[in-house]
Scaffold this motif. Structure first.
Motif, PDB file in Angstrom:
ATOM      1  N   SER A 208      -7.956  -5.711  -9.762  1.00 51.82           N
ATOM      2  CA  SER A 208      -8.790  -4.512  -9.794  1.00 51.82           C
ATOM      3  C   SER A 208      -9.587  -4.458 -11.084  1.00 51.82           C
ATOM      4  CB  SER A 208      -7.910  -3.259  -9.689  1.00 51.82           C
ATOM      5  OG  SER A 208      -7.055  -3.170 -10.828  1.00 51.82           O
ATOM      6  N   VAL A 209     -10.569  -3.572 -11.086  1.00 48.13           N
ATOM      7  CA  VAL A 209     -11.320  -3.235 -12.295  1.00 48.13           C
ATOM      8  C   VAL A 209     -11.277  -1.718 -12.440  1.00 48.13           C
ATOM      9  CG1 VAL A 209     -13.579  -3.246 -13.436  1.00 48.13           C
ATOM     10  CG2 VAL A 209     -12.809  -5.275 -12.163  1.00 48.13           C
ATOM     11  N   ARG A 212     -12.394   3.407 -17.621  1.00 48.36           N
ATOM     12  CA  ARG A 212     -11.808   4.562 -18.313  1.00 48.36           C
ATOM     13  C   ARG A 212     -10.781   5.296 -17.435  1.00 48.36           C
ATOM     14  NH1 ARG A 212     -17.010   4.004 -20.197  1.00 48.36           N
ATOM     15  NH2 ARG A 212     -17.900   5.175 -18.475  1.00 48.36           N
ATOM     16  N   GLY A 213      -9.848   4.524 -16.894  1.00 50.60           N
ATOM     17  CA  GLY A 213      -8.738   5.092 -16.137  1.00 50.60           C
ATOM     18  C   GLY A 213      -9.001   5.291 -14.656  1.00 50.60           C
ATOM     19  N   GLN A 214     -10.208   5.004 -14.172  1.00 52.08           N
ATOM     20  CA  GLN A 214     -10.538   5.186 -12.760  1.00 52.08           C
ATOM     21  C   GLN A 214     -10.793   3.835 -12.092  1.00 52.08           C
ATOM     22  OE1 GLN A 214     -10.304   8.289 -11.332  1.00 52.08           O
ATOM     23  NE2 GLN A 214      -9.550   8.796 -13.400  1.00 52.08           N
ATOM     24  N   MET A 215     -10.102   3.574 -10.989  1.00 54.58           N
ATOM     25  CA  MET A 215     -10.295   2.320 -10.276  1.00 54.58           C
ATOM     26  C   MET A 215     -11.668   2.291  -9.611  1.00 54.58           C
ATOM     27  SD  MET A 215      -8.112   0.666  -7.108  1.00 54.58           S
ATOM     28  CE  MET A 215      -6.625   0.302  -8.045  1.00 54.58           C
ATOM     29  N   ILE A 216     -12.422   1.204  -9.842  1.00 50.84           N
ATOM     30  CA  ILE A 216     -13.754   1.083  -9.232  1.00 50.84           C
ATOM     31  C   ILE A 216     -13.897  -0.191  -8.405  1.00 50.84           C
ATOM     32  CG2 ILE A 216     -14.947   2.536 -10.914  1.00 50.84           C
ATOM     33  CD1 ILE A 216     -15.821  -0.007 -12.369  1.00 50.84           C
ATOM     34  N   GLY A 217     -12.859  -1.006  -8.375  1.00 54.74           N
ATOM     35  CA  GLY A 217     -12.890  -2.210  -7.552  1.00 54.74           C
ATOM     36  C   GLY A 217     -11.479  -2.699  -7.297  1.00 54.74           C
ATOM     37  N   PHE A 218     -11.197  -3.161  -6.056  1.00 48.88           N
ATOM     38  CA  PHE A 218      -9.846  -3.587  -5.689  1.00 48.88           C
ATOM     39  C   PHE A 218      -9.928  -4.684  -4.636  1.00 48.88           C
ATOM     40  CE2 PHE A 218      -6.271  -3.424  -2.732  1.00 48.88           C
ATOM     41  CZ  PHE A 218      -5.183  -3.506  -3.589  1.00 48.88           C
ATOM     42  N   HIS A 219      -9.017  -5.656  -4.750  1.00 46.98           N
ATOM     43  CA  HIS A 219      -8.924  -6.727  -3.755  1.00 46.98           C
ATOM     44  C   HIS A 219      -7.502  -7.246  -3.740  1.00 46.98           C
ATOM     45  CE1 HIS A 219     -10.067 -10.156  -1.284  1.00 46.98           C
ATOM     46  NE2 HIS A 219      -9.447 -10.955  -2.137  1.00 46.98           N
ATOM     47  N   GLY A 258     -11.039  -2.058 -17.843  1.00 50.17           N
ATOM     48  CA  GLY A 258     -11.173  -3.503 -17.704  1.00 50.17           C
ATOM     49  C   GLY A 258     -10.459  -3.994 -16.466  1.00 50.17           C
ATOM     50  N   ALA A 259     -10.035  -5.262 -16.512  1.00 44.88           N
ATOM     51  CA  ALA A 259      -9.411  -5.912 -15.356  1.00 44.88           C
ATOM     52  C   ALA A 259      -7.900  -5.763 -15.405  1.00 44.88           C
ATOM     53  CB  ALA A 259      -9.780  -7.384 -15.335  1.00 44.88           C
ATOM     54  N   LEU A 260      -7.295  -5.547 -14.232  1.00 44.32           N
ATOM     55  CA  LEU A 260      -5.842  -5.392 -14.138  1.00 44.32           C
ATOM     56  C   LEU A 260      -5.379  -5.928 -12.782  1.00 44.32           C
ATOM     57  CD1 LEU A 260      -3.238  -4.235 -15.420  1.00 44.32           C
ATOM     58  CD2 LEU A 260      -3.770  -2.059 -14.287  1.00 44.32           C
ATOM     59  N   SER A 261      -4.364  -6.789 -12.806  1.00 43.52           N
ATOM     60  CA  SER A 261      -3.844  -7.394 -11.578  1.00 43.52           C
ATOM     61  C   SER A 261      -2.336  -7.228 -11.506  1.00 43.52           C
ATOM     62  CB  SER A 261      -4.195  -8.888 -11.532  1.00 43.52           C
ATOM     63  OG  SER A 261      -5.594  -9.103 -11.594  1.00 43.52           O
ATOM     64  N   ILE A 262      -1.807  -7.308 -10.303  1.00 41.24           N
ATOM     65  CA  ILE A 262      -0.359  -7.272 -10.106  1.00 41.24           C
ATOM     66  C   ILE A 262       0.052  -8.302  -9.064  1.00 41.24           C
ATOM     67  CG2 ILE A 262       0.097  -4.874 -10.796  1.00 41.24           C
ATOM     68  CD1 ILE A 262      -0.040  -4.097  -7.836  1.00 41.24           C
ATOM     69  N   ASP A 263       1.273  -8.808  -9.212  1.00 42.28           N
ATOM     70  CA  ASP A 263       1.914  -9.622  -8.187  1.00 42.28           C
ATOM     71  C   ASP A 263       2.947  -8.749  -7.482  1.00 42.28           C
ATOM     72  OD1 ASP A 263       0.461 -11.531  -9.509  1.00 42.28           O
ATOM     73  OD2 ASP A 263       2.171 -12.776 -10.066  1.00 42.28           O
ATOM     74  N   LEU A 275       6.695  -4.467  -6.486  1.00 35.62           N
ATOM     75  CA  LEU A 275       5.881  -5.002  -7.567  1.00 35.62           C
ATOM     76  C   LEU A 275       6.753  -5.856  -8.477  1.00 35.62           C
ATOM     77  CD1 LEU A 275       3.772  -1.826  -8.480  1.00 35.62           C
ATOM     78  CD2 LEU A 275       3.585  -3.360  -6.517  1.00 35.62           C
ATOM     79  N   ILE A 276       6.259  -7.038  -8.850  1.00 35.07           N
ATOM     80  CA  ILE A 276       7.089  -7.958  -9.632  1.00 35.07           C
ATOM     81  C   ILE A 276       6.458  -8.387 -10.944  1.00 35.07           C
ATOM     82  CG2 ILE A 276       8.411  -8.847  -7.683  1.00 35.07           C
ATOM     83  CD1 ILE A 276       6.531 -11.260  -7.613  1.00 35.07           C
ATOM     84  N   ASP A 277       5.174  -8.166 -11.142  1.00 36.67           N
ATOM     85  CA  ASP A 277       4.559  -8.635 -12.378  1.00 36.67           C
ATOM     86  C   ASP A 277       3.199  -7.963 -12.562  1.00 36.67           C
ATOM     87  OD1 ASP A 277       4.405 -10.046 -14.715  1.00 36.67           O
ATOM     88  OD2 ASP A 277       4.037 -12.004 -13.793  1.00 36.67           O
ATOM     89  N   GLY A 278       2.799  -7.816 -13.814  1.00 32.37           N
ATOM     90  CA  GLY A 278       1.478  -7.295 -14.130  1.00 32.37           C
ATOM     91  C   GLY A 278       0.690  -8.311 -14.935  1.00 32.37           C
ATOM     92  N   ASN A 279      -0.614  -8.341 -14.757  1.00 31.51           N
ATOM     93  CA  ASN A 279      -1.495  -9.230 -15.507  1.00 31.51           C
ATOM     94  C   ASN A 279      -2.726  -8.442 -15.961  1.00 31.51           C
ATOM     95  OD1 ASN A 279      -0.441 -12.100 -15.425  1.00 31.51           O
ATOM     96  ND2 ASN A 279      -0.380 -11.599 -13.243  1.00 31.51           N
ATOM     97  N   PRO A 280      -2.946  -8.317 -17.267  1.00 25.21           N
ATOM     98  CA  PRO A 280      -4.101  -7.545 -17.749  1.00 25.21           C
ATOM     99  C   PRO A 280      -5.392  -8.360 -17.715  1.00 25.21           C
ATOM    100  CG  PRO A 280      -2.753  -8.276 -19.592  1.00 25.21           C
ATOM    101  CD  PRO A 280      -2.043  -8.725 -18.360  1.00 25.21           C
ATOM    102  N   ARG A 281      -5.743  -8.860 -16.529  1.00 28.52           N
ATOM    103  CA  ARG A 281      -6.919  -9.710 -16.358  1.00 28.52           C
ATOM    104  C   ARG A 281      -7.183  -9.878 -14.868  1.00 28.52           C
ATOM    105  NH1 ARG A 281      -5.025 -15.035 -15.232  1.00 28.52           N
ATOM    106  NH2 ARG A 281      -2.763 -15.202 -15.446  1.00 28.52           N
ATOM    107  N   LEU A 282      -8.265 -10.551 -14.525  1.00 37.73           N
ATOM    108  CA  LEU A 282      -8.520 -10.959 -13.153  1.00 37.73           C
ATOM    109  C   LEU A 282      -7.864 -12.311 -12.916  1.00 37.73           C
ATOM    110  CD1 LEU A 282     -12.315 -10.076 -12.609  1.00 37.73           C
ATOM    111  CD2 LEU A 282     -10.310  -8.797 -11.817  1.00 37.73           C
ATOM    112  N   VAL A 283      -7.102 -12.424 -11.860  1.00 38.81           N
ATOM    113  CA  VAL A 283      -6.434 -13.682 -11.532  1.00 38.81           C
ATOM    114  C   VAL A 283      -7.190 -14.359 -10.395  1.00 38.81           C
ATOM    115  CG1 VAL A 283      -4.289 -14.764 -10.787  1.00 38.81           C
ATOM    116  CG2 VAL A 283      -4.206 -12.757 -12.273  1.00 38.81           C
TER     117      VAL A 283
END
Length: 416
Positions: A208-209, A212-219, A258-263, A275-283
């Motif tokens: 996701s992206v 300022r705390g609001q989700m604007i993109g998700f996949h 910014g970018a935030l992802s989860i596994d 939920l098993i993991d977080g990644n502060p980036r686009l994977v």
């Protein structure tokens, strides 16, 4: 302020990861000027016609202060519009954000929020605080606690680690000796360790992206066929409204920018994702791009201070693959030379299981130089299929963090 609709000068923070390589393809197809920094002269992103210039830099792991100084000098010399952290370099940039503000467009949350998402222990504690589902988890700090916490089967994880570094699957008492040995466990471990119940199910990832705390993109996408080291060889885009809601709750709690992802795991028994993991980036953002949403472009916009409208839902059912992961995975699972040859034939013919899928890591049709690392990988595997594990470990280099570099960056006065 530069117009995000026009070509931008983008400095990519590293070029070794698959995520960086895919982001470069997306940036290049959008017509942006791309330069890449990496400590390895043979990094994956070096083999792309889309990269205008490569800068060999100090390693983040071995010399974080030197790496930061190098990046700052490039920003002065190159007059870049956006600095794009594609991997763990965001940890450093978030720490030194005050030094970098005003020099370049950069989308990152506060250092405290970044550190929470980057640490497996911190992320697990956040999930508990928010009441979000995860496998039964314990956090331990000694060898004795680790032995007492494990319930077979289990997963043991270091708090710091990416691309399946620092992860052990424990199915019996003998399996536990490997993490204890690798961690050098005496009375105390070097860092916090997570012990989670191993849940049978399908691995999926969401990215996701946030602005300022609001989700604007998700996949989101699911793993159709595994590669090596926990990666995907074939992916299929999916719609997961409940995962979107969970990730949105995480981003709001952290005031993410910014970018935030989860596994996460879709359990074989039960409908609720864990939920098993977080990644502060686009994977690996190419599956999202092929599915109709450009998360990298969205990241550029918020890096420039824009507040874009939220993107629509991505298409589900879109298949993409990583040929390099497929070959490495085939060999790592005990494949022979004949097995590797058959996998190459299937990839070239786009036959099952790759029918209807497009290549996302080495797009030779649009970027012919990307064929070089794929051809070298294929040749090495044909010479010795057992070399797959060693080849995969080549991506765990000096461009990534370890416990020592994290402690240096967290140290008093760093980045000020």
């Amino acid at each position: 302020m530069p117009d995000p609709a026009k070509p931008l000068r983008v400095l990519v923070s590293e070029g070794s990861s698959t995520s960086a390589r895919e982001a470069i393809t997306i940036l290049g197809l959008s017509g942006h000027h791309i330069e890449v920094c990496d400590p390895s002269p043979w990094c994956l992103s070096r083999f792309s016609r889309l990269v205008a210039k490569f800068h060999r830099c100090p390693g983040l792991r071995d010399d974080p202060a030197g790496y930061l100084a190098f990046i700052e000098q490039r920003l002065v010399d190159g007059k870049f519009d956006v600095l794009l952290p594609t991997h763990e370099q965001g940890f450093l940039f978030a720490r030194a954000r005050q030094r970098m503000e005003g020099c370049v467009g950069l989308a990152l949350p506060s250092f405290e929020s970044y550190r929470t998402a980057h640490s497996k222990a911190g992320f697990s504690r956040l999930l508990d605080r928010l009441g979000l589902p995860q496998p039964p988890t314990q956090i331990v700090t000694s060898a004795q606690q680790l032995r007492e916490a494990v319930r077979f089967p289990a997963v043991v994880k270091t708090s710091v680690g990416t691309a399946s570094r620092g992860i052990w699957f424990i199915r019996n008492a003998d399996d536990l000796e490997s993490p204890l040995h690798d961690l050098g466990a005496g009375d105390a471990l070097a860092d916090e360790i997570l012990v989670q119940d191993l849940v049978a199910g399908t691995t999926e990832k969401a990215q996701s992206v946030f602005c300022r705390g609001q989700m604007i993109g998700f996949h989101a996408y699911r793993q159709v066929m595994p590669g090596i080291g926990g990666g995907e060889a074939i992916k299929q885009s999916v719609r997961r409204p409940i995962v979107r809601a969970h990730l949105e709750k995480v981003g709001q709690a952290l005031d993410w920018h910014g970018a935030l992802s989860i596994d996460y795991i879709m359990p074989d028994h039960g409908d609720a994702p864990l939920l098993i993991d977080g990644n502060p980036r686009l994977v690996e953002p190419m599956n999202a791009y092929r599915s109709g949403i450009d998360l990298v472009g969205l990241l550029l916009q918020i890096s420039l201070g824009e507040t874009p409208a939220p993107l629509p839902e991505s298409r589900e059912g879109v298949l993409t693959h990583l040929a390099m992961q497929a070959l490495l995975g085939c060999a790592a699972r005990g494949g022979t030379r004949s097995d590797v040859v058959r996998e190459i034939v299937r990839l070239c013919a786009n036959s099952a299981p790759y029918a209807g899928s497009s290549e996302e890591l080495t797009p030779m049709r649009s970027d012919w130089i990307s064929a070089v690392p794929l051809a070298v990988t294929a040749a090495l595997l044909l010479a010795s299929p057992k070399s797959a594990i060693k080849l995969a470990r080549g991506g765990f280099g000096a461009h990534l963090l370890d416990v020592g570099s994290i402690r240096a960056i967290e140290g008093e006065g760093f980045g000020t």
